[in-house]
Structure formats: structure tokens, C-alpha cells
Design a protein around this motif. Structure first.
Motif, mmCIF file in Angstrom:
data_model
loop_
_atom_site.group_PDB
_atom_site.id
_atom_site.type_symbol
_atom_site.label_atom_id
_atom_site.label_comp_id
_atom_site.label_asym_id
_atom_site.label_seq_id
_atom_site.Cartn_x
_atom_site.Cartn_y
_atom_site.Cartn_z
ATOM 1 N N SER A 106 8.841 13.631 -1.062
ATOM 2 C CA SER A 106 9.812 12.651 -0.576
ATOM 3 C C SER A 106 9.210 11.773 0.518
ATOM 4 O O SER A 106 9.452 10.566 0.560
ATOM 5 C CB SER A 106 11.077 13.349 -0.089
ATOM 6 N N GLU A 107 8.416 12.374 1.398
ATOM 7 C CA GLU A 107 7.769 11.587 2.447
ATOM 8 C C GLU A 107 6.713 10.652 1.857
ATOM 9 O O GLU A 107 6.579 9.513 2.287
ATOM 10 C CB GLU A 107 7.128 12.508 3.488
ATOM 11 N N GLN A 108 5.961 11.135 0.870
ATOM 12 C CA GLN A 108 4.927 10.303 0.241
ATOM 13 C C GLN A 108 5.559 9.123 -0.487
ATOM 14 O O GLN A 108 5.022 8.013 -0.469
ATOM 15 C CB GLN A 108 4.079 11.133 -0.723
ATOM 16 N N ALA A 109 6.702 9.343 -1.103
ATOM 17 C CA ALA A 109 7.395 8.253 -1.799
ATOM 18 C C ALA A 109 7.797 7.161 -0.806
ATOM 19 O O ALA A 109 7.665 5.965 -1.097
ATOM 20 C CB ALA A 109 8.622 8.790 -2.532
ATOM 21 N N GLN A 110 8.252 7.552 0.350
ATOM 22 C CA GLN A 110 8.636 6.576 1.373
ATOM 23 C C GLN A 110 7.418 5.813 1.877
ATOM 24 O O GLN A 110 7.471 4.597 2.060
ATOM 25 C CB GLN A 110 9.351 7.279 2.537
ATOM 26 N N GLN A 125 4.095 0.875 1.919
ATOM 27 C CA GLN A 125 2.778 0.277 1.696
ATOM 28 C C GLN A 125 2.878 -0.896 0.714
ATOM 29 O O GLN A 125 2.278 -1.951 0.940
ATOM 30 C CB GLN A 125 1.812 1.332 1.152
ATOM 31 N N LEU A 126 3.652 -0.719 -0.343
ATOM 32 C CA LEU A 126 3.814 -1.785 -1.322
ATOM 33 C C LEU A 126 4.559 -2.974 -0.721
ATOM 34 O O LEU A 126 4.188 -4.129 -0.944
ATOM 35 C CB LEU A 126 4.558 -1.252 -2.551
ATOM 36 N N LEU A 127 5.579 -2.703 0.070
ATOM 37 C CA LEU A 127 6.316 -3.792 0.718
ATOM 38 C C LEU A 127 5.439 -4.525 1.735
ATOM 39 O O LEU A 127 5.543 -5.741 1.890
ATOM 40 C CB LEU A 127 7.584 -3.252 1.388
ATOM 41 N N ASN A 173 1.062 1.637 -6.749
ATOM 42 C CA ASN A 173 0.106 1.822 -5.645
ATOM 43 C C ASN A 173 -1.210 2.394 -6.140
ATOM 44 O O ASN A 173 -2.275 2.025 -5.646
ATOM 45 C CB ASN A 173 0.706 2.718 -4.565
ATOM 46 N N GLU A 174 -1.163 3.305 -7.111
ATOM 47 C CA GLU A 174 -2.407 3.860 -7.664
ATOM 48 C C GLU A 174 -3.218 2.771 -8.348
ATOM 49 O O GLU A 174 -4.441 2.733 -8.222
ATOM 50 C CB GLU A 174 -2.092 4.987 -8.639
ATOM 51 N N ARG A 175 -2.563 1.886 -9.063
ATOM 52 C CA ARG A 175 -3.277 0.793 -9.725
ATOM 53 C C ARG A 175 -3.892 -0.147 -8.699
ATOM 54 O O ARG A 175 -4.988 -0.660 -8.898
ATOM 55 C CB ARG A 175 -2.334 0.019 -10.639
ATOM 56 N N GLY A 189 -4.824 -9.404 -8.578
ATOM 57 C CA GLY A 189 -4.466 -8.270 -9.425
ATOM 58 C C GLY A 189 -3.089 -7.725 -9.105
ATOM 59 O O GLY A 189 -2.311 -7.393 -10.000
ATOM 60 N N VAL A 190 -2.754 -7.646 -7.824
ATOM 61 C CA VAL A 190 -1.428 -7.175 -7.404
ATOM 62 C C VAL A 190 -0.360 -8.126 -7.909
ATOM 63 O O VAL A 190 0.670 -7.712 -8.450
ATOM 64 C CB VAL A 190 -1.357 -7.040 -5.866
ATOM 65 N N VAL A 191 -0.596 -9.412 -7.757
ATOM 66 C CA VAL A 191 0.380 -10.399 -8.183
ATOM 67 C C VAL A 191 0.571 -10.344 -9.693
ATOM 68 O O VAL A 191 1.698 -10.372 -10.193
ATOM 69 C CB VAL A 191 -0.046 -11.807 -7.716
ATOM 70 N N VAL A 192 -0.519 -10.243 -10.423
ATOM 71 C CA VAL A 192 -0.422 -10.151 -11.880
ATOM 72 C C VAL A 192 0.303 -8.870 -12.286
ATOM 73 O O VAL A 192 1.151 -8.887 -13.180
ATOM 74 C CB VAL A 192 -1.829 -10.224 -12.524
ATOM 75 N N LEU A 193 0.011 -7.777 -11.622
ATOM 76 C CA LEU A 193 0.675 -6.514 -11.936
ATOM 77 C C LEU A 193 2.174 -6.600 -11.670
ATOM 78 O O LEU A 193 2.993 -6.157 -12.489
ATOM 79 C CB LEU A 193 0.045 -5.380 -11.120
ATOM 80 N N ILE A 194 2.561 -7.186 -10.555
ATOM 81 C CA ILE A 194 3.986 -7.353 -10.250
ATOM 82 C C ILE A 194 4.634 -8.296 -11.259
ATOM 83 O O ILE A 194 5.748 -8.055 -11.724
ATOM 84 C CB ILE A 194 4.173 -7.851 -8.804
#
Length: 132
Positions: free
Chosen positions: A40-44, A49-51, A89-91, A104-109
Motif C-alpha cells: 500500500s505504501e509502495q502504491a502511494q 512519482q508518476l504525478l 512506472n516500471e516501463r 517515451g513517457v508522453v507516448v506511453l500515456i
């Protein structure tokens, strides 16, 4: 009203009825495993990190260039499941450092948005027709 037995009985009866009619839900206690707590902590942390990545100026510019509102992208990330955030996040960690990773992040999103449009969860792009 001094020592009125009828009033005392009435008050006693009301108290007894109130106690009998007051339903209390049973409480259940269980042990919380360390692995559940860590997940649960890792998910947060993954979501934050993504935001934070989406808040970068270069990422916001790339999203705007592709026709995606950066604020809507942040809202979409907030609604993603923990598994989806972890995979995203792994990608991103596998991508090279530098401007290529931003693209790459933008294309992935962008791909995630197209997939959610295709399954009918959202309606962002008019050129994507939902499967349903």
C-alpha cells in the motif's frame, strides 16, 4: 414528582428498551501483514512519482503537443489502479535517461489514453471508436 414509582418504572423501561434496540456491529480485528503494508505504501509512492513526472514542464509541453490536457492526464493517473501505476512506472524506469525518456513517457500515456477510449471508459479523442 418526588419518588414517583410510575415515572421511575417508565424511565427504567425506556432505558432498557434503548439498550436492547441499539444494535451494535461486531468488531473484527485482524493482523495486517508487513507485505500488505509495504504494497500500500509502495502504491502511494509510485502514484506520487508518476504525478511528479507529469508536473515537469517538458512532459506538459509534449502532452499539449499531442492534444492531451496535462491536468486531465493527472486526473486520469489519480483514477488508475495501483497495478496500472506500477506497470507504467516500471516501463518508465526501463527507458533511457534524457529527452528520449520524456517522449517515451508522453507516448506511453497517450497509448494508455487511446486504450481507455477504445474500451469506452473515456471519450477524449474523437477518432477512437469504443468497442462496445
Amino acid at each position: 414528582m418526588k419518588n414517583n414509582p410510575l415515572l421511575q418504572r417508565l424511565v427504567t423501561l425506556v432505558c432498557i428498551m434503548a439498550l436492547l434496540l441499539a444494535g451494535t456491529a461486531p468488531l473484527h480485528a485482524a493482523m495486517v501483514g508487513t507485505d500488505q503494508l509495504i504494497l500500500s505504501e509502495q502504491a502511494q509512492v509510485d502514484r506520487e512519482q508518476l504525478l511528479a513526472t507529469l508536473d515537469r514542464d517538458d512532459v506538459r509541453e509534449q502532452l499539449a503537443a499531442m492534444g492531451v490536457d496535462p491536468n486531465e492526464a493527472a486526473e486520469r493517473v489519480a483514477r488508475m489502479t495501483d497495478q496500472e501505476v506500477r506497470e507504467l512506472n516500471e516501463r518508465m524506469e526501463d527507458m533511457p535517461v534524457g529527452s528520449a525518456s520524456v517522449l517515451g513517457v508522453v507516448v506511453l500515456i497517450f497509448i494508455v489514453f487511446i486504450i481507455t477510449d477504445a474500451i469506452g471508459a473515456t471519450d477524449i479523442f474523437p477518432f477512437v471508436r469504443p468497442v462496445n
